[in-house]
Design a protein around this motif. Sequence first.
Motif, PDB file in Angstrom:
ATOM      1  N   LEU A 242      31.494  -7.646  34.208  1.00 22.05           N
ATOM      2  CA  LEU A 242      32.697  -7.947  33.679  1.00 22.05           C
ATOM      3  C   LEU A 242      32.783  -9.076  33.043  1.00 22.05           C
ATOM      4  CD1 LEU A 242      35.120  -8.093  37.380  1.00 22.05           C
ATOM      5  CD2 LEU A 242      34.662  -5.857  35.684  1.00 22.05           C
ATOM      6  N   ASP A 243      31.932 -10.123  33.414  1.00 19.75           N
ATOM      7  CA  ASP A 243      31.669 -11.592  32.294  1.00 19.75           C
ATOM      8  C   ASP A 243      31.262 -11.309  30.685  1.00 19.75           C
ATOM      9  OD1 ASP A 243      29.269 -10.658  33.416  1.00 19.75           O
ATOM     10  OD2 ASP A 243      28.568 -12.487  33.671  1.00 19.75           O
ATOM     11  N   VAL A 244      30.865 -10.252  30.828  1.00 20.74           N
ATOM     12  CA  VAL A 244      30.185  -9.477  29.475  1.00 20.74           C
ATOM     13  C   VAL A 244      31.305  -8.429  28.565  1.00 20.74           C
ATOM     14  CG1 VAL A 244      28.229 -10.955  29.722  1.00 20.74           C
ATOM     15  CG2 VAL A 244      28.206  -8.558  30.244  1.00 20.74           C
ATOM     16  N   LEU A 245      31.247  -7.798  29.463  1.00 16.36           N
ATOM     17  CA  LEU A 245      32.012  -6.639  28.936  1.00 16.36           C
ATOM     18  C   LEU A 245      33.366  -6.494  27.787  1.00 16.36           C
ATOM     19  CD1 LEU A 245      31.770  -3.162  29.205  1.00 16.36           C
ATOM     20  CD2 LEU A 245      33.168  -3.375  30.974  1.00 16.36           C
ATOM     21  N   THR A 246      33.894  -7.728  28.183  1.00 17.03           N
ATOM     22  CA  THR A 246      34.785  -7.115  26.765  1.00 17.03           C
ATOM     23  C   THR A 246      34.664  -8.098  25.342  1.00 17.03           C
ATOM     24  OG1 THR A 246      35.514  -9.585  28.205  1.00 17.03           O
ATOM     25  CG2 THR A 246      36.862  -7.505  28.963  1.00 17.03           C
ATOM     26  N   ARG A 247      33.193  -9.125  25.771  1.00 11.58           N
ATOM     27  CA  ARG A 247      33.086  -8.919  24.121  1.00 11.58           C
ATOM     28  C   ARG A 247      33.041  -8.127  22.963  1.00 11.58           C
ATOM     29  NH1 ARG A 247      27.744 -12.369  26.745  1.00 11.58           N
ATOM     30  NH2 ARG A 247      28.569 -14.090  27.651  1.00 11.58           N
ATOM     31  N   GLY A 248      32.965  -6.842  23.378  1.00 11.54           N
ATOM     32  CA  GLY A 248      32.779  -6.076  22.095  1.00 11.54           C
ATOM     33  C   GLY A 248      31.740  -5.750  21.556  1.00 11.54           C
ATOM     34  N   GLU A 249      30.505  -5.943  22.221  1.00 11.00           N
ATOM     35  CA  GLU A 249      29.649  -5.600  20.711  1.00 11.00           C
ATOM     36  C   GLU A 249      28.912  -4.357  21.729  1.00 11.00           C
ATOM     37  OE1 GLU A 249      28.136  -8.974  22.739  1.00 11.00           O
ATOM     38  OE2 GLU A 249      28.978 -10.459  21.672  1.00 11.00           O
ATOM     39  N   PRO A 250      27.625  -4.017  20.834  1.00  7.86           N
ATOM     40  CA  PRO A 250      27.586  -2.867  21.445  1.00  7.86           C
ATOM     41  C   PRO A 250      25.870  -2.934  22.284  1.00  7.86           C
ATOM     42  CG  PRO A 250      27.438  -2.565  19.120  1.00  7.86           C
ATOM     43  CD  PRO A 250      27.794  -4.066  19.564  1.00  7.86           C
ATOM     44  N   ARG A 278      30.186   4.975  21.726  1.00 16.47           N
ATOM     45  CA  ARG A 278      29.411   4.840  21.244  1.00 16.47           C
ATOM     46  C   ARG A 278      28.101   5.415  20.898  1.00 16.47           C
ATOM     47  NH1 ARG A 278      31.551  -1.477  21.298  1.00 16.47           N
ATOM     48  NH2 ARG A 278      32.388  -2.041  19.706  1.00 16.47           N
ATOM     49  N   MET A 279      28.220   5.700  22.608  1.00 16.52           N
ATOM     50  CA  MET A 279      27.022   6.442  23.265  1.00 16.52           C
ATOM     51  C   MET A 279      26.614   7.390  22.018  1.00 16.52           C
ATOM     52  SD  MET A 279      24.021   4.584  24.645  1.00 16.52           S
ATOM     53  CE  MET A 279      23.423   6.088  25.123  1.00 16.52           C
ATOM     54  N   GLU A 284      24.033  10.460  22.316  1.00 14.69           N
ATOM     55  CA  GLU A 284      23.528  10.436  23.557  1.00 14.69           C
ATOM     56  C   GLU A 284      24.780  10.950  24.000  1.00 14.69           C
ATOM     57  OE1 GLU A 284      21.869   6.150  23.555  1.00 14.69           O
ATOM     58  OE2 GLU A 284      20.060   7.608  23.779  1.00 14.69           O
ATOM     59  N   PRO A 285      25.090  11.933  24.350  1.00 18.01           N
ATOM     60  CA  PRO A 285      26.142  12.495  25.543  1.00 18.01           C
ATOM     61  C   PRO A 285      26.202  12.340  26.665  1.00 18.01           C
ATOM     62  CG  PRO A 285      25.333  14.594  24.413  1.00 18.01           C
ATOM     63  CD  PRO A 285      23.988  13.219  24.275  1.00 18.01           C
ATOM     64  N   PHE A 286      24.884  12.512  27.546  1.00 19.60           N
ATOM     65  CA  PHE A 286      24.792  12.769  28.866  1.00 19.60           C
ATOM     66  C   PHE A 286      25.548  11.166  29.200  1.00 19.60           C
ATOM     67  CE2 PHE A 286      22.338  12.390  32.846  1.00 19.60           C
ATOM     68  CZ  PHE A 286      22.823  13.625  33.122  1.00 19.60           C
ATOM     69  N   MET A 287      26.160  10.720  30.343  1.00 14.58           N
ATOM     70  CA  MET A 287      26.414  10.474  30.907  1.00 14.58           C
ATOM     71  C   MET A 287      26.998  10.928  32.080  1.00 14.58           C
ATOM     72  SD  MET A 287      30.060   9.564  28.148  1.00 14.58           S
ATOM     73  CE  MET A 287      29.256   9.460  27.254  1.00 14.58           C
ATOM     74  N   VAL A 288      26.895   9.571  33.466  1.00 13.42           N
ATOM     75  CA  VAL A 288      27.081   9.626  35.111  1.00 13.42           C
ATOM     76  C   VAL A 288      28.127   8.827  35.164  1.00 13.42           C
ATOM     77  CG1 VAL A 288      25.794  10.019  37.144  1.00 13.42           C
ATOM     78  CG2 VAL A 288      24.145  10.453  34.601  1.00 13.42           C
ATOM     79  N   GLY A 289      28.900   9.152  36.529  1.00 11.83           N
ATOM     80  CA  GLY A 289      30.124   8.678  36.544  1.00 11.83           C
ATOM     81  C   GLY A 289      30.966   9.341  37.624  1.00 11.83           C
TER      82      GLY A 289
END
Length: 302
Positions: A242-250, A278-279, A284-289
């Motif tokens: 959470l502390d870095v996610l909203t910075r916006g960089e890739p 971006r992925m 790179e379409p494969f994602m999990v969750g």
Amino acid sequence: LRVDEFVGGQREVIHADVDVAGRRELVDREFEQLQARLGRGEVLDLDLLLRFEHLRQVRVGIHGEAVRPRREHRVERLAEARHRLFRQAVDQVDADGVEAEFARFADFEAVGLAGTSRSQTPSWMDANLRSAFAWLKRLNAGVCHYKVCSTFDSSPQLGSIGKAIDIGREIFAQATVPLVVGAPQLKRYTAFGHLFAAYQGKVYRIDRHPVMSRHPVTPMTESDLTVHLAHQTRTPISLIGLDVLTRGEPMVAAAEGIVMLDVADAVTQRAAGRQLLRMAEQSEPFMVGSSGIEYALLQAWS
């Protein structure tokens, strides 16, 4: 629709979670009773379990063809993810097995395969997931989502999420696989890698959850999902907190292995969705969750 009524036709979506008055309310009441009794640690009557199982069975039609009823979590978990897309008016169809020919569904924007991998062994996954993932890859979709439960219950021996990721990473030839589990809309939250889930109006860390911490097959005894997942795979695991996610960089593409993204609210959900886009844009379409993947993507697209 009346109870047990079927419909089917070209380009119609047949939902496993149709709100049929009476039956759904009965199912919900039975499920709440089952959850409460599990939470109290009661020994459950076999009749109650069988009655609940019978109520949960649903038949799904594809172009007028009936798909056999399932006795596992597949329908409700797939329906949960699909419901996210349905609310956005996306054409979709579920194919119960890779034998379905894609040409039949060429006009649909979303295709889903219902499977049993969450209750299977790693050797079963080796024998079955490879062909399923290869089929999905041939569809050349912008996003390929391997859906897991939002409570992440799994183990190295059964329903291994790590094993599924390893196979998907190999088939899709991706150095990096993003992982999103948090879904505030479902009262599931991840913070600094730890998973929290609501139960009867209160939010618990997953290893203290009254039900999931005592799951009879895959109890969640660890709330840090990076630690939990490390028992299921040798692939490196990193966290975008959470502390870095909203910075916006890739951030995701710069890492290698499995990259978990925290989601705790609308702001971090949108930020996670942008990282997923971006992925996908980098082929790179494969994602999990959990269905948090769909929620995050829809936030980023909006």
